[in-house]
Design an enzyme around this catalytic site. Structure first.
Site, PDB file in Angstrom:
ATOM      1  N   GLN A 179      -9.977 -58.723 -44.975  1.00 42.53           N
ATOM      2  CA  GLN A 179      -9.028 -58.009 -45.840  1.00 42.53           C
ATOM      3  C   GLN A 179      -8.942 -58.684 -47.205  1.00 42.53           C
ATOM      4  OE1 GLN A 179      -5.397 -57.805 -43.556  1.00 42.53           O
ATOM      5  NE2 GLN A 179      -6.256 -56.320 -42.110  1.00 42.53           N
ATOM      6  N   ARG A 209     -11.662 -47.900 -45.152  1.00 43.97           N
ATOM      7  CA  ARG A 209     -12.558 -48.075 -46.306  1.00 43.97           C
ATOM      8  C   ARG A 209     -13.138 -46.742 -46.766  1.00 43.97           C
ATOM      9  NH1 ARG A 209     -12.039 -52.565 -43.468  1.00 43.97           N
ATOM     10  NH2 ARG A 209     -12.379 -54.607 -44.401  1.00 43.97           N
ATOM     11  N   ASP A 242      -9.839 -59.263 -33.181  1.00 47.90           N
ATOM     12  CA  ASP A 242      -8.969 -58.203 -32.655  1.00 47.90           C
ATOM     13  C   ASP A 242      -9.124 -58.005 -31.153  1.00 47.90           C
ATOM     14  OD1 ASP A 242      -7.991 -57.767 -35.196  1.00 47.90           O
ATOM     15  OD2 ASP A 242      -9.372 -56.130 -35.636  1.00 47.90           O
ATOM     16  N   GLY A 276      -1.960 -53.817 -42.142  1.00 48.10           N
ATOM     17  CA  GLY A 276      -2.368 -54.919 -43.017  1.00 48.10           C
ATOM     18  C   GLY A 276      -3.555 -54.545 -43.885  1.00 48.10           C
ATOM     19  N   LYS A 316     -11.325 -47.980 -37.022  1.00 54.61           N
ATOM     20  CA  LYS A 316     -10.167 -48.088 -37.905  1.00 54.61           C
ATOM     21  C   LYS A 316     -10.536 -48.785 -39.217  1.00 54.61           C
ATOM     22  CE  LYS A 316      -6.562 -50.795 -36.554  1.00 54.61           C
ATOM     23  NZ  LYS A 316      -6.048 -51.680 -37.620  1.00 54.61           N
ATOM     24  N   SER A 317     -11.219 -49.910 -39.135  1.00 58.72           N
ATOM     25  CA  SER A 317     -11.583 -50.652 -40.354  1.00 58.72           C
ATOM     26  C   SER A 317     -12.463 -49.807 -41.269  1.00 58.72           C
ATOM     27  CB  SER A 317     -12.372 -51.916 -39.991  1.00 58.72           C
ATOM     28  OG  SER A 317     -11.517 -52.891 -39.490  1.00 58.72           O
ATOM     29  N   SER A 356     -11.006 -63.985 -43.762  1.00 58.32           N
ATOM     30  CA  SER A 356     -10.326 -62.687 -43.710  1.00 58.32           C
ATOM     31  C   SER A 356     -11.110 -61.616 -44.456  1.00 58.32           C
ATOM     32  CB  SER A 356      -8.920 -62.816 -44.315  1.00 58.32           C
ATOM     33  OG  SER A 356      -8.408 -61.528 -44.612  1.00 58.32           O
ATOM     34  N   ARG A 389       4.302 -60.357 -42.473  1.00 57.31           N
ATOM     35  CA  ARG A 389       2.947 -60.916 -42.524  1.00 57.31           C
ATOM     36  C   ARG A 389       2.636 -61.509 -43.911  1.00 57.31           C
ATOM     37  NH1 ARG A 389      -1.000 -56.784 -39.679  1.00 57.31           N
ATOM     38  NH2 ARG A 389      -2.400 -58.564 -39.889  1.00 57.31           N
TER      39      ARG A 389
HETATM   40  C1  S3P Z   1      -9.537 -55.999 -40.785  1.00 56.34           C
HETATM   41  C2  S3P Z   1      -9.695 -57.354 -40.828  1.00 56.34           C
HETATM   42  C3  S3P Z   1      -9.069 -58.265 -39.863  1.00 56.34           C
HETATM   43  C4  S3P Z   1      -8.630 -57.536 -38.597  1.00 56.34           C
HETATM   44  C5  S3P Z   1      -7.912 -56.260 -38.904  1.00 56.34           C
HETATM   45  C6  S3P Z   1      -8.767 -55.327 -39.717  1.00 56.34           C
HETATM   46  C7  S3P Z   1     -10.192 -55.183 -41.818  1.00 56.34           C
HETATM   47  O1  S3P Z   1      -7.918 -58.840 -40.457  1.00 56.34           O
HETATM   48  O2  S3P Z   1      -7.834 -58.366 -37.797  1.00 56.34           O
HETATM   49  O3  S3P Z   1      -7.538 -55.608 -37.713  1.00 56.34           O
HETATM   50  O4  S3P Z   1     -10.284 -53.954 -41.641  1.00 56.34           O
HETATM   51  O5  S3P Z   1     -10.645 -55.746 -42.814  1.00 56.34           O
HETATM   52  P1  S3P Z   1      -7.992 -60.159 -41.392  1.00 56.34           P
HETATM   53  O6  S3P Z   1      -8.754 -59.834 -42.609  1.00 56.34           O
HETATM   54  O7  S3P Z   1      -6.574 -60.491 -41.686  1.00 56.34           O
HETATM   55  O8  S3P Z   1      -8.661 -61.195 -40.542  1.00 56.34           O
END
Ligand code: S3P
Length: 432
Positions: free
Chosen positions: A165, A24, A320, A91, A19-20, A163, A119
């Site tokens: 993100q 991207r 996660d 998020g 997913k991450s 983080s 959030r």
């Molecule tokens: C993610 C970063 C994490 C993770 C999320 C995906 C990402 O969040 O918990 O499921 O793809 O960069 P945070 O950056 O808030 O820690």
């Protein structure tokens, strides 16, 4: 969703794309001038949110099953959206997209579902405001207005929370800044952004410093199209690794799983606690390390780890996977304690509360802390539990149900589709 206890799990599972990395891949290939073909793109609802936001911003996308072709528009080629951009439950979509939109010459409004609207957004509002973008959000929550500006002011930023993100948001904004933009990372978080920017030809400088790692990109960088394959999602693998490791005589093979060292702590932790997981055929795809995993079930595990407490820098690496590790904790000698994980309180649900409440309903002995919990080795009993609208809670408690005596019912289990739409079908197909 009703789940009965299981004997064992057997088979080969082709997990969805990470997913991450898929988020991207979609976002960065939109920043390219030219066409990028992405294979094994995540089937998750979250990544579909990213694609539809990009389409609203004028990016042409063709999708056939897990293959996605993105016609990139370049770093500043997006078109103002007539409507608010709906990031759904995601998020990663909202925070990474905010970094891109901050550097456009138009304004955007980002919205999301009920969970995403609760959030925290201050973590991206602060650095983007320091870069001169105009951010407006009531009490730092969605809806969030992003007044784009180009070029943005280059900054050096040390995020107050670990983080990926936030790091990615600032680096993406940095691509449209008037100089060198840096993020100082005190605790390492997933580095998919750094790896994928390099895949697309961007020079990403990383320097180890006394107080962390300084990651720098230049506002002059351009991205070049290059097709890629997304590894399968190690966070989705984690549910099956725990399930099979704890159910005697199970054997599952999980091919092509992403084993990025900033993401794979879950595999190492499970092995450290005595789970029989073999990693083979290690290689690299799309700039990311991958391997095939074989897990064999030994039943309840005598812990081999030095201490049954996880805290400190490792938490960011398995953030996660903590819901499923909580379930794992009920199956190991000495149980498991998780600390310094208060970020869990601001995920898709308050994951400390969700895990503690559900485990208690299933007869586990659990203690809640502000920054984590401790779960004892427990005889789980089937119960009515709640997903709290959180995909990882739904799947973690489906696995708990396999270990329990009697039937478990999970309310609103359909939210598993946020990351893994086929989860329950696959679980059923490997249950023997
Ligand atoms: C993610 C970063 C994490 C993770 C999320 C995906 C990402 O969040 O918990 O499921 O793809 O960069 P945070 O950056 O808030 O820690």
């Amino acid at each position: 969703m009703k789940i009965q206890p299981a004997g064992k799990l057997k088979g080969t599972i082709n997990l969805p794309g990470d997913k991450s990395i898929s988020h991207r891949a979609a976002l960065f290939s939109a920043l390219v001038r030219g066409e990028t073909r992405i294979e094994n793109f995540a089937t998750s609802a979250d990544c579909a949110s990213t694609l539809s936001c990009l389409e609203q911003l004028g990016v042409e996308i063709k999708r056939a099953n897990s293959t996605v072709v993105v016609k990139g528009v370049g770093k500043t080629g997006f078109r103002e959206s007539a409507n608010p951009l709906d990031c759904g439950n995601s998020g990663t979509t909202v925070r990474l997209l905010a970094g891109i939109l901050a550097g456009q010459r138009f304004d955007s409004v980002l919205i999301g579902d009920e969970s995403l609207s609760k959030r925290p957004m201050k973590r991206v509002i602060e650095p983007l405001s320091a870069m001169n973008a105009g951010l407006e959000a009531t009490e730092n929550h969605l809806p969030m207005k992003v007044r784009g500006r180009n070029p943005l002011r280059a900054i050096s930023f040390a995020p107050p929370v670990a983080s990926a993100q936030v790091k990615s948001c600032v680096l993406l904004a940095g691509l449209n800044s008037d100089g060198q933009t840096s993020v100082l990372e005190k605790t390492p978080t997933r580095d998919h952004t750094e790896r994928m920017l390099r895949w697309f030809g961007v020079a990403v400088d990383e320097t180890e410093q006394e107080n962390g790692r300084l990651i720098t990109v230049s506002g002059e960088s351009e991205l070049t199209a290059k097709d890629l394959i997304v590894p399968s999602d190690v966070s989705s693998a984690a549910f099956f690794l725990v399930a099979a490791a704890c159910l005697k005589d199970s054997e599952l093979v999980l091919p092509n799983v992403g084993l990025n060292p900033t993401r794979n702590a879950v595999v190492e932790v499970l092995q450290d606690f005595g789970a029989e997981i073999e990693v083979f055929n290690e290689r690299e795809i799309g700039g990311e390390p991958v391997g095939d995993l074989r897990v064999r079930g030994r039943g309840r595990l005598p812990s081999k780890a030095s201490a049954n407490v996880l805290r400190g820098k490792i938490i960011a690496n398995l953030i996660d996977e903590i819901p499923i590790l909580a379930v794992f904790g009920t199956q190991i000698e000495g149980g498991l304690e998780i600390r310094e994980a208060s970020e869990l309180r601001v995920k898709e649900s308050d994951r400390i509360k969700s895990v503690v409440e559900n485990l208690r309903k299933m007869n586990a002995e659990v203690e809640e802390f502000e920054d984590g919990f401790r779960v004892a080795k427990s005889d789980l009993k089937g119960a009515a539990v709640d997903s709290f609208g959180d995909h990882r809670i739904a799947m973690a408690f489906a696995v708990a149900a396999l270990f329990a005596a009697g039937k478990t019912e999970i309310a609103d289990a359909g939210c598993a589709a946020v990351s893994f739409p086929a989860f329950f079908d696959i679980l059923q197909s490997v249950t023997k």
